[in-house]
Design a protein around this motif. Structure first.
Motif, PDB file in Angstrom:
ATOM      1  N   MET A   1       0.954  -1.036  -0.013  1.00 23.03           N
ATOM      2  CA  MET A   1       0.024  -0.055  -0.114  1.00 23.03           C
ATOM      3  C   MET A   1       1.007   1.313   0.181  1.00 23.03           C
ATOM      4  SD  MET A   1      -3.355   0.998   1.841  1.00 23.03           S
ATOM      5  CE  MET A   1      -3.448   2.002   3.094  1.00 23.03           C
ATOM      6  N   SER A   2       1.887   1.244   0.646  1.00 23.13           N
ATOM      7  CA  SER A   2       2.906   2.349   0.604  1.00 23.13           C
ATOM      8  C   SER A   2       3.448   2.840  -0.811  1.00 23.13           C
ATOM      9  CB  SER A   2       3.913   2.347   1.804  1.00 23.13           C
ATOM     10  OG  SER A   2       4.764   1.093   1.136  1.00 23.13           O
ATOM     11  N   GLU A   3       3.557   1.743  -1.536  1.00 26.13           N
ATOM     12  CA  GLU A   3       4.017   1.801  -2.930  1.00 26.13           C
ATOM     13  C   GLU A   3       2.999   2.873  -3.386  1.00 26.13           C
ATOM     14  OE1 GLU A   3       6.546   1.664  -5.944  1.00 26.13           O
ATOM     15  OE2 GLU A   3       6.610   0.682  -4.007  1.00 26.13           O
ATOM     16  N   SER A   4       1.530   2.785  -3.453  1.00 27.35           N
ATOM     17  CA  SER A   4       0.790   3.765  -4.123  1.00 27.35           C
ATOM     18  C   SER A   4       0.663   5.198  -3.515  1.00 27.35           C
ATOM     19  CB  SER A   4      -0.510   3.167  -4.297  1.00 27.35           C
ATOM     20  OG  SER A   4      -1.298   2.803  -3.313  1.00 27.35           O
ATOM     21  N   SER A   5       1.009   5.398  -2.154  1.00 22.31           N
ATOM     22  CA  SER A   5       0.745   6.212  -1.284  1.00 22.31           C
ATOM     23  C   SER A   5       1.444   7.742  -1.908  1.00 22.31           C
ATOM     24  CB  SER A   5       1.324   6.185   0.154  1.00 22.31           C
ATOM     25  OG  SER A   5       2.657   6.048   0.282  1.00 22.31           O
ATOM     26  N   PHE A   6       2.545   7.413  -2.645  1.00 18.82           N
ATOM     27  CA  PHE A   6       3.078   8.772  -3.346  1.00 18.82           C
ATOM     28  C   PHE A   6       2.002   9.182  -4.612  1.00 18.82           C
ATOM     29  CE2 PHE A   6       5.567  10.846  -6.217  1.00 18.82           C
ATOM     30  CZ  PHE A   6       6.362  12.005  -5.447  1.00 18.82           C
ATOM     31  N   GLN A   7       1.751   7.976  -5.234  1.00 27.12           N
ATOM     32  CA  GLN A   7       0.646   8.524  -6.049  1.00 27.12           C
ATOM     33  C   GLN A   7      -0.492   9.037  -5.657  1.00 27.12           C
ATOM     34  OE1 GLN A   7       0.816   4.563  -7.800  1.00 27.12           O
ATOM     35  NE2 GLN A   7       2.187   4.913  -9.302  1.00 27.12           N
ATOM     36  N   ASP A   8      -0.794   8.492  -4.505  1.00 25.88           N
ATOM     37  CA  ASP A   8      -2.330   8.985  -4.131  1.00 25.88           C
ATOM     38  C   ASP A   8      -1.919  10.418  -3.556  1.00 25.88           C
ATOM     39  OD1 ASP A   8      -3.501   6.638  -4.304  1.00 25.88           O
ATOM     40  OD2 ASP A   8      -3.039   6.268  -2.440  1.00 25.88           O
ATOM     41  N   ASP A   9      -0.702  10.740  -3.039  1.00 30.17           N
ATOM     42  CA  ASP A   9      -0.229  12.222  -2.548  1.00 30.17           C
ATOM     43  C   ASP A   9      -0.613  13.138  -3.999  1.00 30.17           C
ATOM     44  OD1 ASP A   9      -0.347  11.352  -0.033  1.00 30.17           O
ATOM     45  OD2 ASP A   9       1.850  11.484   0.248  1.00 30.17           O
ATOM     46  N   VAL A  10       0.127  12.679  -4.887  1.00 31.96           N
ATOM     47  CA  VAL A  10       0.334  13.494  -6.092  1.00 31.96           C
ATOM     48  C   VAL A  10      -0.980  13.790  -6.642  1.00 31.96           C
ATOM     49  CG1 VAL A  10       1.154  13.828  -8.615  1.00 31.96           C
ATOM     50  CG2 VAL A  10       2.720  12.674  -6.997  1.00 31.96           C
ATOM     51  N   LEU A  11      -2.066  12.662  -6.649  1.00 31.92           N
ATOM     52  CA  LEU A  11      -3.201  13.021  -7.186  1.00 31.92           C
ATOM     53  C   LEU A  11      -3.985  13.951  -6.307  1.00 31.92           C
ATOM     54  CD1 LEU A  11      -4.069   9.294  -8.067  1.00 31.92           C
ATOM     55  CD2 LEU A  11      -4.110  10.977  -9.860  1.00 31.92           C
ATOM     56  N   GLY A  12      -3.885  13.887  -4.833  1.00 34.70           N
ATOM     57  CA  GLY A  12      -4.343  14.732  -4.123  1.00 34.70           C
ATOM     58  C   GLY A  12      -4.043  16.171  -4.264  1.00 34.70           C
ATOM     59  N   GLU A  13      -2.597  16.523  -4.297  1.00 29.45           N
ATOM     60  CA  GLU A  13      -2.077  17.617  -4.650  1.00 29.45           C
ATOM     61  C   GLU A  13      -2.649  18.189  -6.040  1.00 29.45           C
ATOM     62  OE1 GLU A  13       0.314  20.917  -3.415  1.00 29.45           O
ATOM     63  OE2 GLU A  13      -0.142  19.424  -2.335  1.00 29.45           O
ATOM     64  N   LEU A  14      -2.707  17.335  -6.970  1.00 20.75           N
ATOM     65  CA  LEU A  14      -3.226  17.740  -8.047  1.00 20.75           C
ATOM     66  C   LEU A  14      -4.622  18.367  -8.255  1.00 20.75           C
ATOM     67  CD1 LEU A  14      -2.157  17.504 -11.080  1.00 20.75           C
ATOM     68  CD2 LEU A  14      -3.465  15.419 -11.225  1.00 20.75           C
ATOM     69  N   GLY A  15      -5.451  18.011  -7.578  1.00 20.03           N
ATOM     70  CA  GLY A  15      -6.763  18.473  -7.527  1.00 20.03           C
ATOM     71  C   GLY A  15      -7.706  18.244  -8.597  1.00 20.03           C
ATOM     72  N   ASP A  16      -8.935  18.426  -8.456  1.00 17.94           N
ATOM     73  CA  ASP A  16      -9.916  18.062  -9.527  1.00 17.94           C
ATOM     74  C   ASP A  16      -9.947  18.963 -10.580  1.00 17.94           C
ATOM     75  OD1 ASP A  16     -10.988  16.178  -7.654  1.00 17.94           O
ATOM     76  OD2 ASP A  16     -12.539  17.434  -6.994  1.00 17.94           O
ATOM     77  N   ASP A  17      -9.591  20.123 -10.420  1.00 12.95           N
ATOM     78  CA  ASP A  17      -9.421  21.044 -11.590  1.00 12.95           C
ATOM     79  C   ASP A  17      -8.151  20.592 -12.614  1.00 12.95           C
ATOM     80  OD1 ASP A  17     -11.599  22.670 -10.739  1.00 12.95           O
ATOM     81  OD2 ASP A  17     -10.450  24.030  -9.766  1.00 12.95           O
ATOM     82  N   LYS A  18      -7.203  20.383 -12.044  1.00 14.38           N
ATOM     83  CA  LYS A  18      -5.970  19.853 -12.926  1.00 14.38           C
ATOM     84  C   LYS A  18      -6.152  18.516 -13.479  1.00 14.38           C
ATOM     85  CE  LYS A  18      -3.139  23.215 -13.124  1.00 14.38           C
ATOM     86  NZ  LYS A  18      -2.870  23.998 -14.225  1.00 14.38           N
ATOM     87  N   LEU A  19      -6.836  17.634 -12.771  1.00 19.12           N
ATOM     88  CA  LEU A  19      -7.267  16.555 -13.146  1.00 19.12           C
ATOM     89  C   LEU A  19      -8.280  16.417 -14.267  1.00 19.12           C
ATOM     90  CD1 LEU A  19      -6.517  13.480 -12.477  1.00 19.12           C
ATOM     91  CD2 LEU A  19      -8.354  13.275 -11.018  1.00 19.12           C
ATOM     92  N   THR A  20      -9.096  17.364 -14.331  1.00 16.78           N
ATOM     93  CA  THR A  20     -10.117  17.428 -15.380  1.00 16.78           C
ATOM     94  C   THR A  20      -9.337  18.119 -16.313  1.00 16.78           C
ATOM     95  OG1 THR A  20     -11.998  17.931 -13.892  1.00 16.78           O
ATOM     96  CG2 THR A  20     -12.215  18.866 -15.934  1.00 16.78           C
ATOM     97  N   GLU A  21      -8.318  18.978 -16.435  1.00 20.11           N
ATOM     98  CA  GLU A  21      -7.611  19.325 -17.413  1.00 20.11           C
ATOM     99  C   GLU A  21      -6.746  18.447 -18.202  1.00 20.11           C
ATOM    100  OE1 GLU A  21      -3.998  22.711 -18.191  1.00 20.11           O
ATOM    101  OE2 GLU A  21      -5.430  23.083 -16.208  1.00 20.11           O
ATOM    102  N   ILE A  22      -6.183  17.476 -17.306  1.00 21.74           N
ATOM    103  CA  ILE A  22      -5.554  16.469 -17.826  1.00 21.74           C
ATOM    104  C   ILE A  22      -6.546  15.565 -18.529  1.00 21.74           C
ATOM    105  CG2 ILE A  22      -4.179  14.378 -17.189  1.00 21.74           C
ATOM    106  CD1 ILE A  22      -2.744  15.986 -15.010  1.00 21.74           C
ATOM    107  N   ALA A  23      -7.732  15.110 -18.027  1.00 24.91           N
ATOM    108  CA  ALA A  23      -8.464  14.319 -18.762  1.00 24.91           C
ATOM    109  C   ALA A  23      -8.945  14.837 -20.154  1.00 24.91           C
ATOM    110  CB  ALA A  23      -9.772  14.247 -17.860  1.00 24.91           C
ATOM    111  N   GLY A  24      -9.176  16.223 -19.929  1.00 25.05           N
ATOM    112  CA  GLY A  24      -9.409  16.891 -21.579  1.00 25.05           C
ATOM    113  C   GLY A  24      -8.043  16.514 -22.368  1.00 25.05           C
ATOM    114  N   LEU A  25      -7.047  16.792 -21.917  1.00 25.35           N
ATOM    115  CA  LEU A  25      -5.760  16.606 -22.632  1.00 25.35           C
ATOM    116  C   LEU A  25      -5.688  15.279 -23.171  1.00 25.35           C
ATOM    117  CD1 LEU A  25      -3.239  17.880 -23.757  1.00 25.35           C
ATOM    118  CD2 LEU A  25      -2.275  17.169 -21.425  1.00 25.35           C
ATOM    119  N   LEU A  26      -6.030  14.427 -22.364  1.00 25.75           N
ATOM    120  CA  LEU A  26      -5.914  12.907 -22.832  1.00 25.75           C
ATOM    121  C   LEU A  26      -7.141  12.430 -23.627  1.00 25.75           C
ATOM    122  CD1 LEU A  26      -4.588  11.415 -19.389  1.00 25.75           C
ATOM    123  CD2 LEU A  26      -3.171  11.868 -21.413  1.00 25.75           C
TER     124      LEU A  26
END
Length: 184
Positions: A1-26
C-alpha cells in the motif's frame, strides 16, 4: 500500500481542476486521467529510484537533488495550480532531474498505454510542479521526524549505494521513505 501512497499524494495535490484538465488533454474521463497520472508517476518514481541506485553521474545528481529537496522548505499548499514547466518557481536541481527523466518516462508510458508520447510529455509538464511539491512535503515531514541526516530504523537494505557520503547516512533511506516502498 505504501507503494501507491506517493501516487495518491500526487493525485490529491493535483486536485480536481487539474485532473479535469489532464482528462481533457488525454480525451478521457477523470478515472482514465487518474490511471494515466498514477502510471506516469509510478514510472517517474521508479526511474528516480533506479538512477539514485546507480553509481554514476546520474546517481550522484539524483542523490544531490534528493538532499536539496530534504533541506528545502515545503512549498505552500496549492503549488499545483502553477502548472507547467514555467511554474517550477524554485524547483532547483530536482526540477532538472525530473525534466531529464520526462522523455524516457513519456516513451515508456506511451508504450504501455497507447497514448502518444507527446501527450504524455504534456501531462508530465503539468505533473512536475506537483511531484516537486509532494517530494518537498514528504521530505520535510521525514526530516522533521527522523532528523534529516539520521537513518530511520529498519531502513531498506541496499538503498542508494554511495548515498551515505558527505550529506549523512540517510539519503538512500530518505529517498525510499519519500517515494514510498523500498525496492522497485
Amino acid at each position: 500500500m505504501s507503494e501507491s501512497s506517493f501516487q495518491d499524494d500526487v493525485l490529491g495535490e493535483l486536485g480536481d481542476d487539474k485532473l479535469t484538465e489532464i482528462a481533457g488533454l488525454l480525451g478521457t474521463d477523470a478515472t482514465g486521467a487518474r490511471e494515466t497520472v498514477a502510471e506516469t508517476v509510478g514510472a517517474m518514481t521508479g526511474d528516480l529510484r533506479e538512477k539514485a541506485d546507480a553509481d554514476d553521474a546520474d546517481g550522484v545528481e539524483v542523490r544531490q537533488a534528493i538532499a536539496e529537496v530534504a533541506e528545502a522548505e515545503p512549498p505552500p499548499a496549492g503549488v499545483a495550480t502553477f502548472g507547467g514547466l514555467g511554474g517550477l518557481l524554485s524547483g532547483g536541481m530536482m526540477a532538472g532531474v525530473l525534466a531529464k527523466v520526462s522523455k524516457p518516462v513519456a516513451a515508456a508510458v506511451s508504450k504501455r498505454t497507447g497514448i502518444p508520447a507527446a501527450t504524455i510529455s504534456r501531462v508530465i509538464e503539468m505533473l512536475i510542479p506537483v511531484v516537486l511539491a509532494v517530494l518537498a512535503k514528504r521530505a520535510s515531514g521525514k526530516a522533521a521526524g527522523t532528523g534529516a541526516a539520521g537513518a530511520a530504523p529498519g531502513a531498506a537494505p541496499g538503498a542508494a549505494p554511495g548515498a551515505s557520503g558527505g550529506a549523512g547516512g540517510g539519503l538512500g533511506d530518505l529517498l525510499g521513505e519519500i517515494l514510498g516502498g523500498g525496492k522497485k
